[in-house]
Design a protein around this motif. Sequence first.
Motif, PDB file in Angstrom:
ATOM      1  N   GLY A 136       0.828  -1.196   0.000  1.00  0.00           N
ATOM      2  CA  GLY A 136       0.000   0.000   0.000  1.00  0.00           C
ATOM      3  C   GLY A 136       0.864   1.248   0.000  1.00  0.00           C
ATOM      4  O   GLY A 136       2.043   1.204  -0.349  1.00  0.00           O
ATOM      5  N   GLY A 137       0.302   2.352   0.403  1.00  0.00           N
ATOM      6  CA  GLY A 137       1.072   3.584   0.435  1.00  0.00           C
ATOM      7  C   GLY A 137       0.208   4.786   0.747  1.00  0.00           C
ATOM      8  O   GLY A 137      -1.000   4.654   1.020  1.00  0.00           O
ATOM      9  N   THR A 138       0.823   5.959   0.737  1.00  0.00           N
ATOM     10  CA  THR A 138       0.144   7.212   1.054  1.00  0.00           C
ATOM     11  C   THR A 138       0.442   8.225  -0.039  1.00  0.00           C
ATOM     12  O   THR A 138       1.586   8.348  -0.488  1.00  0.00           O
ATOM     13  CB  THR A 138       0.616   7.767   2.411  1.00  0.00           C
ATOM     14  N   VAL A 139      -0.578   8.945  -0.463  1.00  0.00           N
ATOM     15  CA  VAL A 139      -0.392  10.037  -1.417  1.00  0.00           C
ATOM     16  C   VAL A 139      -0.958  11.320  -0.819  1.00  0.00           C
ATOM     17  O   VAL A 139      -1.831  11.275   0.051  1.00  0.00           O
ATOM     18  CB  VAL A 139      -1.069   9.735  -2.776  1.00  0.00           C
ATOM     19  N   ARG A 140      -0.458  12.437  -1.281  1.00  0.00           N
ATOM     20  CA  ARG A 140      -0.853  13.775  -0.789  1.00  0.00           C
ATOM     21  C   ARG A 140      -0.694  13.876   0.728  1.00  0.00           C
ATOM     22  O   ARG A 140      -1.517  14.455   1.433  1.00  0.00           O
ATOM     23  CB  ARG A 140      -2.289  14.096  -1.202  1.00  0.00           C
ATOM     24  N   GLU A 141       0.390  13.266   1.233  1.00  0.00           N
ATOM     25  CA  GLU A 141       0.619  13.217   2.676  1.00  0.00           C
ATOM     26  C   GLU A 141       0.726  14.620   3.266  1.00  0.00           C
ATOM     27  O   GLU A 141       1.358  15.513   2.716  1.00  0.00           O
ATOM     28  CB  GLU A 141       1.903  12.434   2.965  1.00  0.00           C
ATOM     29  N   GLY A 142       0.080  14.817   4.413  1.00  0.00           N
ATOM     30  CA  GLY A 142       0.133  16.090   5.111  1.00  0.00           C
ATOM     31  C   GLY A 142      -0.851  17.126   4.625  1.00  0.00           C
ATOM     32  O   GLY A 142      -0.857  18.265   5.112  1.00  0.00           O
ATOM     33  N   THR A 143      -1.701  16.756   3.655  1.00  0.00           N
ATOM     34  CA  THR A 143      -2.711  17.691   3.145  1.00  0.00           C
ATOM     35  C   THR A 143      -4.107  17.221   3.547  1.00  0.00           C
ATOM     36  O   THR A 143      -4.291  16.130   4.088  1.00  0.00           O
ATOM     37  CB  THR A 143      -2.646  17.781   1.615  1.00  0.00           C
ATOM     38  N   ASP A 144      -5.097  18.061   3.255  1.00  0.00           N
ATOM     39  CA  ASP A 144      -6.480  17.684   3.546  1.00  0.00           C
ATOM     40  C   ASP A 144      -6.966  16.531   2.669  1.00  0.00           C
ATOM     41  O   ASP A 144      -8.019  15.943   2.943  1.00  0.00           O
ATOM     42  CB  ASP A 144      -7.412  18.893   3.342  1.00  0.00           C
ATOM     43  N   HIS A 145      -6.225  16.221   1.629  1.00  0.00           N
ATOM     44  CA  HIS A 145      -6.609  15.145   0.712  1.00  0.00           C
ATOM     45  C   HIS A 145      -5.700  13.922   0.866  1.00  0.00           C
ATOM     46  O   HIS A 145      -5.632  13.089  -0.038  1.00  0.00           O
ATOM     47  CB  HIS A 145      -6.567  15.655  -0.735  1.00  0.00           C
ATOM     48  N   GLU A 146      -5.023  13.832   2.006  1.00  0.00           N
ATOM     49  CA  GLU A 146      -4.161  12.667   2.235  1.00  0.00           C
ATOM     50  C   GLU A 146      -4.968  11.381   2.103  1.00  0.00           C
ATOM     51  O   GLU A 146      -6.064  11.245   2.650  1.00  0.00           O
ATOM     52  CB  GLU A 146      -3.521  12.737   3.623  1.00  0.00           C
ATOM     53  N   THR A 147      -4.393  10.430   1.380  1.00  0.00           N
ATOM     54  CA  THR A 147      -5.054   9.147   1.142  1.00  0.00           C
ATOM     55  C   THR A 147      -4.090   8.023   1.506  1.00  0.00           C
ATOM     56  O   THR A 147      -2.978   7.970   0.996  1.00  0.00           O
ATOM     57  CB  THR A 147      -5.456   9.005  -0.332  1.00  0.00           C
ATOM     58  N   ALA A 148      -4.521   7.153   2.403  1.00  0.00           N
ATOM     59  CA  ALA A 148      -3.699   6.022   2.842  1.00  0.00           C
ATOM     60  C   ALA A 148      -4.375   4.728   2.421  1.00  0.00           C
ATOM     61  O   ALA A 148      -5.580   4.553   2.624  1.00  0.00           O
ATOM     62  CB  ALA A 148      -3.512   6.049   4.354  1.00  0.00           C
ATOM     63  N   ILE A 149      -3.595   3.832   1.838  1.00  0.00           N
ATOM     64  CA  ILE A 149      -4.126   2.556   1.359  1.00  0.00           C
ATOM     65  C   ILE A 149      -3.287   1.408   1.910  1.00  0.00           C
ATOM     66  O   ILE A 149      -2.058   1.411   1.785  1.00  0.00           O
ATOM     67  CB  ILE A 149      -4.123   2.492  -0.182  1.00  0.00           C
ATOM     68  N   ASP A 150      -3.943   0.453   2.554  1.00  0.00           N
ATOM     69  CA  ASP A 150      -3.307  -0.786   2.976  1.00  0.00           C
ATOM     70  C   ASP A 150      -4.068  -1.927   2.331  1.00  0.00           C
ATOM     71  O   ASP A 150      -5.274  -2.068   2.529  1.00  0.00           O
ATOM     72  CB  ASP A 150      -3.336  -0.929   4.496  1.00  0.00           C
ATOM     73  N   ALA A 151      -3.355  -2.753   1.576  1.00  0.00           N
ATOM     74  CA  ALA A 151      -4.008  -3.844   0.851  1.00  0.00           C
ATOM     75  C   ALA A 151      -3.860  -5.150   1.616  1.00  0.00           C
ATOM     76  O   ALA A 151      -2.785  -5.462   2.139  1.00  0.00           O
ATOM     77  CB  ALA A 151      -3.391  -3.990  -0.538  1.00  0.00           C
ATOM     78  N   GLU A 152      -4.944  -5.902   1.676  1.00  0.00           N
ATOM     79  CA  GLU A 152      -4.907  -7.226   2.295  1.00  0.00           C
ATOM     80  C   GLU A 152      -4.543  -8.264   1.239  1.00  0.00           C
ATOM     81  O   GLU A 152      -5.203  -8.369   0.204  1.00  0.00           O
ATOM     82  CB  GLU A 152      -6.252  -7.573   2.922  1.00  0.00           C
ATOM     83  N   VAL A 153      -3.486  -9.016   1.510  1.00  0.00           N
ATOM     84  CA  VAL A 153      -2.981  -9.989   0.555  1.00  0.00           C
ATOM     85  C   VAL A 153      -3.334 -11.397   1.032  1.00  0.00           C
ATOM     86  O   VAL A 153      -2.946 -11.800   2.139  1.00  0.00           O
ATOM     87  CB  VAL A 153      -1.459  -9.872   0.382  1.00  0.00           C
ATOM     88  N   SER A 154      -4.060 -12.141   0.210  1.00  0.00           N
ATOM     89  CA  SER A 154      -4.378 -13.537   0.509  1.00  0.00           C
ATOM     90  C   SER A 154      -4.076 -14.367  -0.732  1.00  0.00           C
ATOM     91  O   SER A 154      -4.485 -14.008  -1.833  1.00  0.00           O
ATOM     92  CB  SER A 154      -5.860 -13.704   0.889  1.00  0.00           C
ATOM     93  N   THR A 155      -3.359 -15.465  -0.554  1.00  0.00           N
ATOM     94  CA  THR A 155      -3.057 -16.358  -1.664  1.00  0.00           C
ATOM     95  C   THR A 155      -3.670 -17.724  -1.386  1.00  0.00           C
ATOM     96  O   THR A 155      -3.839 -18.113  -0.227  1.00  0.00           O
ATOM     97  CB  THR A 155      -1.540 -16.528  -1.860  1.00  0.00           C
ATOM     98  N   TYR A 156      -3.966 -18.456  -2.446  1.00  0.00           N
ATOM     99  CA  TYR A 156      -4.507 -19.802  -2.262  1.00  0.00           C
ATOM    100  C   TYR A 156      -3.507 -20.668  -1.501  1.00  0.00           C
ATOM    101  O   TYR A 156      -3.885 -21.435  -0.612  1.00  0.00           O
ATOM    102  CB  TYR A 156      -4.833 -20.444  -3.611  1.00  0.00           C
TER     103      TYR A 156
END
Length: 341
Positions: A136-156
Amino acid sequence: MTTIAVIPGDGIGPEVVEQAMVVLDRLGIGLKFDVLDHVNATSYLRDGSTLETADMDRVRSGAGILLGAIGDPRVRSVDYAREILLRLRFELDLYVNYRPARLLHDRLSPLRDPARRAIDCVLVRENTEGLYVDVGGTVREGTDHETAIDAEVSTYFGVSRVIGFALRAARHGVCMVDKANAVRNSGELWQRCWRDLGEAHPELVKTHLYVDVAAMRLVEDPASFEVIVTNNSYGDILSDLAAQVAGGLGAAASANINPESGAGLYEPVHGSAPDIAGTGTANPFGAILSGAMLLDQLGRTDEANAVRGAVDRAVAARRCTVDLGGQLGTADAGRAVVSEL
């Protein structure tokens, strides 16, 4: 001699792991402890070192790892703990987090109904995938539009092998926990693996619960569970809840294992507890019972059961720390277990 790598770590870690080593040494079964006492927050703050290549070589050469705790309020970065705990889990492929929850004494249960207190179950948590793989990651960090994404990974591969372990570990029944009604993609994968692998175990009672219902059921009727299998984040939460229903985190043990290779990391659940570090009041029973799980992995079942029995008798006699209803400090509680042996 059988060598055990020991990482005392931070906070109360060195205090409780010392008592675990005393108890294991008392058994007289030829264990040798290779103590990596430089792997801690002080070293990290001084020169940025965590778990170096030479340390990993020492860890790999041993028959198991006994860990005290990792974590220090002086360290603000999450990289410190990740570079130790997650490196051990990922490089040794310790894909099963195995956390038993067993009530040591009736007085320790927070539940009112005596008929429902006797929890004796195991949480099997997938340990190398899920939300904790740092995708995952973060974009526009420190602004009012900061977006943080953490992805859940599952494999068979990952899901099927941990479900397979849980099914093999059970005697009567397994409950698979997910949130497939809301987290669709990984939920469908867990459901498919559950169906496919469950067919090979007609002797077991196989049930399914969504994670919110499972949390409720663990409080409502914890004795109804034998084995619970779930993903990394749900297992992290449910295992702490189960430990509290069993009497508290102080006596909660855990194992991070690879059943195929035999590699294993054994640690108390409670963490480094910096607020009581150095006071001599920490409960060593979680570390001692983690040592008993290490003995199980070494094929020393009789000795492991002897350690568990000694802890049970110490708790029953109130020869334990304050959190379990006694008045002893860390070292005296360790000595109480030794005397019961």
